[in-house]
Motif scaffolding. Sequence first.
Motif, PDB file in Angstrom:
ATOM      1  N   THR A 171     -20.138-100.009 -99.362  1.00 15.19           N
ATOM      2  CA  THR A 171     -18.977-100.296 -99.511  1.00 15.19           C
ATOM      3  C   THR A 171     -18.105 -99.581-100.483  1.00 15.19           C
ATOM      4  O   THR A 171     -18.622-100.160-102.080  1.00 15.19           O
ATOM      5  CB  THR A 171     -19.117-101.823 -99.539  1.00 15.19           C
ATOM      6  OG1 THR A 171     -18.831-101.864 -98.255  1.00 15.19           O
ATOM      7  CG2 THR A 171     -17.276-102.677-100.114  1.00 15.19           C
ATOM      8  N   LEU A 172     -16.772 -99.133-100.884  1.00 15.40           N
ATOM      9  CA  LEU A 172     -16.517 -98.408-102.972  1.00 15.40           C
ATOM     10  C   LEU A 172     -15.555 -99.411-103.150  1.00 15.40           C
ATOM     11  O   LEU A 172     -15.100-100.877-102.514  1.00 15.40           O
ATOM     12  CB  LEU A 172     -15.519 -97.524-102.442  1.00 15.40           C
ATOM     13  CG  LEU A 172     -16.460 -95.959-102.072  1.00 15.40           C
ATOM     14  CD1 LEU A 172     -15.654 -95.023-101.648  1.00 15.40           C
ATOM     15  CD2 LEU A 172     -18.026 -95.921-102.327  1.00 15.40           C
ATOM     16  N   VAL A 173     -15.107 -99.557-104.216  1.00 12.06           N
ATOM     17  CA  VAL A 173     -14.304-100.218-104.453  1.00 12.06           C
ATOM     18  C   VAL A 173     -12.644-100.423-104.439  1.00 12.06           C
ATOM     19  O   VAL A 173     -12.478-101.482-104.321  1.00 12.06           O
ATOM     20  CB  VAL A 173     -14.071 -99.609-106.366  1.00 12.06           C
ATOM     21  CG1 VAL A 173     -12.921-100.347-107.192  1.00 12.06           C
ATOM     22  CG2 VAL A 173     -14.965 -99.974-107.292  1.00 12.06           C
ATOM     23  N   GLN A 174     -12.405 -99.320-103.602  1.00 16.37           N
ATOM     24  CA  GLN A 174     -11.174 -99.388-103.035  1.00 16.37           C
ATOM     25  C   GLN A 174     -11.176 -98.898-101.578  1.00 16.37           C
ATOM     26  O   GLN A 174      -9.809 -97.814-101.095  1.00 16.37           O
ATOM     27  CB  GLN A 174      -9.646 -98.000-103.965  1.00 16.37           C
ATOM     28  CG  GLN A 174      -9.723 -98.761-105.488  1.00 16.37           C
ATOM     29  CD  GLN A 174      -8.950 -98.301-106.423  1.00 16.37           C
ATOM     30  OE1 GLN A 174      -8.399 -97.433-105.684  1.00 16.37           O
ATOM     31  NE2 GLN A 174      -8.455 -98.838-108.018  1.00 16.37           N
ATOM     32  N   GLY A 175     -12.291 -98.683-101.011  1.00 10.75           N
ATOM     33  CA  GLY A 175     -12.652 -98.548 -99.530  1.00 10.75           C
ATOM     34  C   GLY A 175     -13.431 -98.511 -99.073  1.00 10.75           C
ATOM     35  O   GLY A 175     -14.097 -99.882 -99.475  1.00 10.75           O
ATOM     36  N   GLY A 176     -13.998 -97.636 -98.625  1.00 14.66           N
ATOM     37  CA  GLY A 176     -15.303 -97.926 -97.912  1.00 14.66           C
ATOM     38  C   GLY A 176     -15.222 -96.289 -97.391  1.00 14.66           C
ATOM     39  O   GLY A 176     -14.749 -95.846 -97.536  1.00 14.66           O
ATOM     40  N   SER A 177     -16.507 -95.928 -96.883  1.00 12.17           N
ATOM     41  CA  SER A 177     -16.799 -94.219 -96.594  1.00 12.17           C
ATOM     42  C   SER A 177     -18.083 -94.321 -95.875  1.00 12.17           C
ATOM     43  O   SER A 177     -18.858 -95.060 -95.509  1.00 12.17           O
ATOM     44  CB  SER A 177     -17.589 -93.713 -97.930  1.00 12.17           C
ATOM     45  OG  SER A 177     -18.996 -94.057 -98.181  1.00 12.17           O
TER      46      SER A 177
END
Length: 602
Positions: A62-68
């Motif tokens: 989980t990224l600050v502005q989305g995910g991967s």
Amino acid sequence: MNPTPSSSTSGTAAHAGGGADFMLACGPAPLDLLTKPPGDFTRIAAPAGMCAFARGDVRHDTLVQGGSVSIADLVSGDLTAMREGAPDPAAWRGRFCHVQWDADGRHLRATTDHFASLPLYVRADNDGIAIATDLRLLLAAPACRREIDLTAIYHYLNFGCIPAPHTICRGIARIEPGTQITWADGKLRAQRWYVPDYAQDLAGGDATLAARLLDRIRTSVNDYRPHAGDWGCFLSGGTDSSSIVSLLARASGTSVDTFSIGFAEPGYDELGFARLAAQSCGARPHTDLVTSARALELLGTVVSAWDQPFGNASAVPTLACAELARANGVNLLLAGDGGDEIFGGNARYAKDRVMEAYYRLPSPLRALGNAIGHAAGRRHSHLLQRIGNFTERASLPNPDRFYSDDSFASDYYDDLLTADFRDAVSREASLEHMRRVYAQGSDATALHRIMRLDLLHAIAQNDLVKVHGACKARGVSVRFPYLDPELVAFAGRLPERHKVRGLDKRHLFKLAMRGVLPEQILRKKKQGFGLPIAVWLRTDPAFGDFIRGVLGDRRTRERGWFMPACIERLLAEHARGSWDHSAAIWQFVVLELWLREHFDGA
């Protein structure tokens, strides 16, 4: 087997590809873009309008502005550092496929590693985009029309595989090696971030450069050495796998487990060299034999486990080798793929040197040679026919000349393919594909251009698909030390005379490996990892009956692609021994069985 102390590495998955998969989609109805998730998939958190599922050792961040989401086995580089913006794959060494999305799920980036050793498939249209690590995760989606791409079939018949960006299904693409695709505002864009380069800027004598090469090889092999788990090595008895085993054993002082497959048929078995390589460095060899009956059993796995038709028959011994390793508790193997292509070991590199010299002859001399070759080629003598074949091929520029090694369907275009097939696919389609790959990258010498072609085509589209498919089918992961981008870059800095000197292949590599490998292995003729299909078709009634049964079956004939009379002629010529058509015959069988299992009535 071969447990080693843990050490600080990238922290990414240690067994990438050994059964791991993911799929994701975004659009107004994202679930319609994917196959119904099998029971072993779990759902990954994703924004509204997007869905994602994974199984096995898949990383989700989980990224600050989305995910991967990614499958990765990195020896350097850290996926956890990719928190903002586009990932920088140039800093990663190892295997990976990576997809990253923004907070609203409307912008995606998907990235393959340098040689696309872990596949990514994409389908994008007005309904949205879907990405998966296995083609079949998109094939059964409600929105997929499941139309067979005849150009892909034609490529398969010429190359033994379906090269990216093509897939067997029209509308679904495989992302090419070293490529990042971006999906934004309903538009798809692809950008190559990696193509091998050939600076040729290293100077020095043979002894100095051989020492530097050995040091670079040692570094890459040690970097790719697993630091945990039960692991071992493929060992064919050739110079690449033997050198990796020897360097690993000598560096650690511990015994390395090796896995080798042989055959009872003379001319195909290399177990003697594999045992010699293992004995020379104190490795623990594990061996097995593949018979014709066992090959037919494994053919069933080649059909069921690969997500596209794969016609390279060496998939069978590769699968048997992965199976042998798994039975001995190993879940990660090191393989020698890529060595021929970066060190100059392929026999056709030396052959192309001779053909290139002929091609550069003054036009009058070449015209005289062509006339003699044409006359010779019309004779019934095998030797004279070879002379005719040489002058015909040597009169072509590359990559057309190189393609003539992989041009079965082109050569038999009129006799083999039905009129409807020919109307859909031009004779030049596969050659045009190879020309496009050949044109990639910066300027390079004649030898380096075909070596790069082999890396991007034969290695990335065929050999790695083979090894990945075999290992994944048996729950084993694999690493490729000789495809380490730092080693590939170093080899590219060596002038071409250090790869092929005269007709001497692997010139500098062999100097570097003196004292590492036994002389018998350094001097041995390259044999490959072939399957004795040619022999079995002529001598094994059960094997021959099975093959002829598939090709003569009503379902095969009714596909309407191939002329039955041509197939029968190929079988008859092979049975008489007038020509070896075993590779093409095997490809027809694999294609037909794969279609029956994955397309017909599915």
